[in-house]
Design an enzyme around this catalytic site. Structure first.
Site, PDB file in Angstrom:
ATOM      1  N   ARG A  56       0.848  -1.192   0.000  1.00  0.00           N
ATOM      2  CA  ARG A  56       0.000   0.000   0.000  1.00  0.00           C
ATOM      3  C   ARG A  56       0.881   1.238   0.000  1.00  0.00           C
ATOM      4  O   ARG A  56       2.059   1.181   0.362  1.00  0.00           O
ATOM      5  CB  ARG A  56      -0.917   0.028   1.221  1.00  0.00           C
ATOM      6  CG  ARG A  56      -0.201   0.182   2.568  1.00  0.00           C
ATOM      7  CD  ARG A  56      -1.192   0.605   3.649  1.00  0.00           C
ATOM      8  NE  ARG A  56      -0.670   0.553   4.994  1.00  0.00           N
ATOM      9  CZ  ARG A  56      -0.018   1.553   5.599  1.00  0.00           C
ATOM     10  NH1 ARG A  56       0.278   2.661   4.947  1.00  0.00           N
ATOM     11  NH2 ARG A  56       0.375   1.420   6.849  1.00  0.00           N
TER      12      ARG A  56
ATOM     13  N   ASN B  78       2.175   4.736   1.526  1.00  0.00           N
ATOM     14  CA  ASN B  78       2.355   5.277   2.873  1.00  0.00           C
ATOM     15  C   ASN B  78       2.563   6.785   2.713  1.00  0.00           C
ATOM     16  O   ASN B  78       1.848   7.390   1.921  1.00  0.00           O
ATOM     17  CB  ASN B  78       3.512   4.527   3.568  1.00  0.00           C
ATOM     18  CG  ASN B  78       3.469   4.688   5.065  1.00  0.00           C
ATOM     19  OD1 ASN B  78       2.385   4.699   5.654  1.00  0.00           O
ATOM     20  ND2 ASN B  78       4.605   4.820   5.704  1.00  0.00           N
TER      21      ASN B  78
ATOM     22  N   GLU C 149       2.165  -5.259   6.901  1.00  0.00           N
ATOM     23  CA  GLU C 149       2.885  -5.497   8.162  1.00  0.00           C
ATOM     24  C   GLU C 149       2.162  -6.546   9.003  1.00  0.00           C
ATOM     25  O   GLU C 149       0.936  -6.611   8.995  1.00  0.00           O
ATOM     26  CB  GLU C 149       2.914  -4.215   9.001  1.00  0.00           C
ATOM     27  CG  GLU C 149       3.753  -3.104   8.451  1.00  0.00           C
ATOM     28  CD  GLU C 149       3.553  -1.832   9.266  1.00  0.00           C
ATOM     29  OE1 GLU C 149       2.398  -1.366   9.349  1.00  0.00           O
ATOM     30  OE2 GLU C 149       4.542  -1.322   9.816  1.00  0.00           O
TER      31      GLU C 149
ATOM     32  N   ASN D 255       8.744   6.347   4.157  1.00  0.00           N
ATOM     33  CA  ASN D 255       8.191   7.236   5.161  1.00  0.00           C
ATOM     34  C   ASN D 255       8.569   8.694   4.930  1.00  0.00           C
ATOM     35  O   ASN D 255       8.499   9.158   3.794  1.00  0.00           O
ATOM     36  CB  ASN D 255       8.525   6.712   6.566  1.00  0.00           C
ATOM     37  CG  ASN D 255       7.252   6.344   7.308  1.00  0.00           C
ATOM     38  OD1 ASN D 255       6.260   7.074   7.209  1.00  0.00           O
ATOM     39  ND2 ASN D 255       7.256   5.247   8.030  1.00  0.00           N
TER      40      ASN D 255
ATOM     41  N   ASP E 177       9.760   7.790  11.533  1.00  0.00           N
ATOM     42  CA  ASP E 177       8.516   7.743  10.749  1.00  0.00           C
ATOM     43  C   ASP E 177       8.378   9.031   9.925  1.00  0.00           C
ATOM     44  O   ASP E 177       9.200   9.293   9.056  1.00  0.00           O
ATOM     45  CB  ASP E 177       7.354   7.474  11.723  1.00  0.00           C
ATOM     46  CG  ASP E 177       6.110   6.971  11.036  1.00  0.00           C
ATOM     47  OD1 ASP E 177       5.818   7.459   9.930  1.00  0.00           O
ATOM     48  OD2 ASP E 177       5.396   6.117  11.584  1.00  0.00           O
TER      49      ASP E 177
HETATM   50  C1  BGC Z   1       3.093   3.354   8.741  1.00  0.00           C
HETATM   51  C2  BGC Z   1       2.792   2.276   9.753  1.00  0.00           C
HETATM   52  C3  BGC Z   1       4.082   1.785  10.362  1.00  0.00           C
HETATM   53  C4  BGC Z   1       4.858   2.937  10.929  1.00  0.00           C
HETATM   54  C5  BGC Z   1       6.181   2.525  11.498  1.00  0.00           C
HETATM   55  C6  BGC Z   1       3.883   4.429   9.402  1.00  0.00           C
HETATM   56  O1  BGC Z   1       4.213   5.427   8.470  1.00  0.00           O
HETATM   57  O2  BGC Z   1       1.907   3.872   8.183  1.00  0.00           O
HETATM   58  O3  BGC Z   1       2.074   1.244   9.136  1.00  0.00           O
HETATM   59  O4  BGC Z   1       3.836   0.834  11.363  1.00  0.00           O
HETATM   60  O5  BGC Z   1       5.079   3.894   9.920  1.00  0.00           O
HETATM   61  O6  BGC Z   1       6.825   3.638  12.046  1.00  0.00           O
HETATM   62 CA    CA Z   2       4.446   7.839   8.212  1.00  0.00          CA
END
Ligand code: BGC
Ligand code: CA
Length: 335
Positions: free
Chosen positions: A124, A126, A144, A177, A230
């Site tokens: 998917r 992010n 995940e 991310n 993240d």
């Molecule tokens: C994702 C999550 C993930 C997390 C880890 C996020 O950006 O959407 O699914 O667990 O990052 O830091």
């Molecule tokens: Ca994120």
């Protein structure tokens, strides 16, 4: 003095993608697995929500299968902020959310612009963000089993150009991310979460190409324990602000020296993303997630999965860049 306030008592399963809408002065954010986009007006605490229903959406690229219901980011179109480009499953889709919509609404995508990662149907999208030229950079991740636990190197970072063509920016990514660009538009910062690293690339604004990847901060070497890097933003001094999932905190890094220069503690454990907003971009909006936290804790502690406004940091960001697509080109995609 640094002050942390939860926006409302509401909390979210996987709050993500905070984005300040300059035109309408509201905060956009998503709840990824629920497929919801929220907008929050800090002036009167009014909040509105759309659910993006993908169930009967016919994909334009007929070779694609259904792309799932997750909504991982929502970025306004320049000049038409009621149009949002969203990461919908492993597609990039256009949705319309009028300003005068009722407080809750279910919408269908008006168009699927592209679908990616055909080799890995459960991938998917992010995080996604616009670069200084108004292209969208958005990356994918595998499914995940727990936060950060997934098949590696099956995803990629893509660029949706302003002519609606798509290109691969970085391949063999694991968990795409945070993204940020310096104000000189010469460097792009990027996080592949399960590398536990923040990278810098040389960025060419005119071509949208990046090269010369290097590491700005290695989380393990910096003794950040189990924290997962993240979402990310940058301030006007060129320092990076990074959300630490499992870390109860946002860290501020000076990328010139690769050092953590500040930490901001939050009442939520799983911090997912950050953006600057408010009239002068001195409020740091912070999202968080309940995933990976016990049901009991989630029920009794409403900070987990909360969205927060942090003020008094003495730092500021710049207005974000919307998606600079030619509107007639976009309208020609709407069926
Ligand atoms: C994702 C999550 C993930 C997390 C880890 C996020 O950006 O959407 O699914 O667990 O990052 O830091
Ligand atoms: Ca994120």
């Amino acid at each position: 003095m640094v002050d942390v306030k939860q926006l409302t008592p509401l909390s979210y399963q996987l709050g993500e993608g905070p984005y300040w809408d300059e035109t309408n002065q509201y905060l956009l954010f998503v709840d990824i697995m629920k497929g919801d986009v929220h907008r929050h007006y800090p002036d009167n605490l009014k909040q509105q929500t759309i659910h993006v229903d993908n169930s009967k959406q016919q994909t334009i690229h007929v070779e694609e299968g259904p792309t799932g219901d997750s909504v991982s980011f929502a970025l306004p179109v320049e000049g038409k902020p009621s149009y949002l480009v969203v990461g919908l499953g492993r597609s990039l889709a256009l949705v319309e959310w009028p300003l005068d919509a009722p407080d809750t609404l279910t919408v269908k995508a008006k168009a699927i612009l592209h679908s990616v990662d055909q080799h890995s149907p459960t991938n998917r999208f992010n995080d996604g963000k616009c670069d200084p030229m108004g292209r969208i950079w958005a990356g994918t991740m595998a499914a995940e089993t727990a936060p950060g636990v997934l098949a590696k190197h099956k995803a990629a970072l893509y660029t949706l150009n302003t002519d609606l063509s798509i290109a691969t920016g970085v391949d063999k990514i694991s968990l795409s991310n945070g993204l940020a660009w310096n104000k000189e538009a010469t460097t792009m910062y990027y996080i592949d979460s399960t590398d536990y690293a923040i990278y810098a690339f040389n960025y060419n604004a005119a071509s949208g190409k990046i090269d010369n990847r290097r590491t700005v901060l290695d989380y393990k070497a910096a003794s950040l324990g189990d924290d997962i890097p993240d979402g990310m933003t940058i301030d006007n001094n060129g320092n990076l602000w990074v959300a630490n999932f499992y870390g109860h905190k946002v860290i501020c890094i000076d990328p010139q020296v690769g050092k953590i220069i500040r930490q901001v503690s939050l009442p939520a454990s799983n911090i997912t993303s950050v953006c600057w907003g408010g009239t002068d971009y001195s409020t740091l909006y912070v999202t968080s997630s309940q995933v990976g936290i016990s049901e009991d804790k989630v029920r009794t502690d409403k900070a987990q999965g909360g969205v927060f406004a942090v003020t008094g940091l003495g730092a500021q960001g710049a207005p974000p860049t919307n998606f600079k697509v030619d509107l007639s080109l976009l309208k020609s995609k709407i069926n």
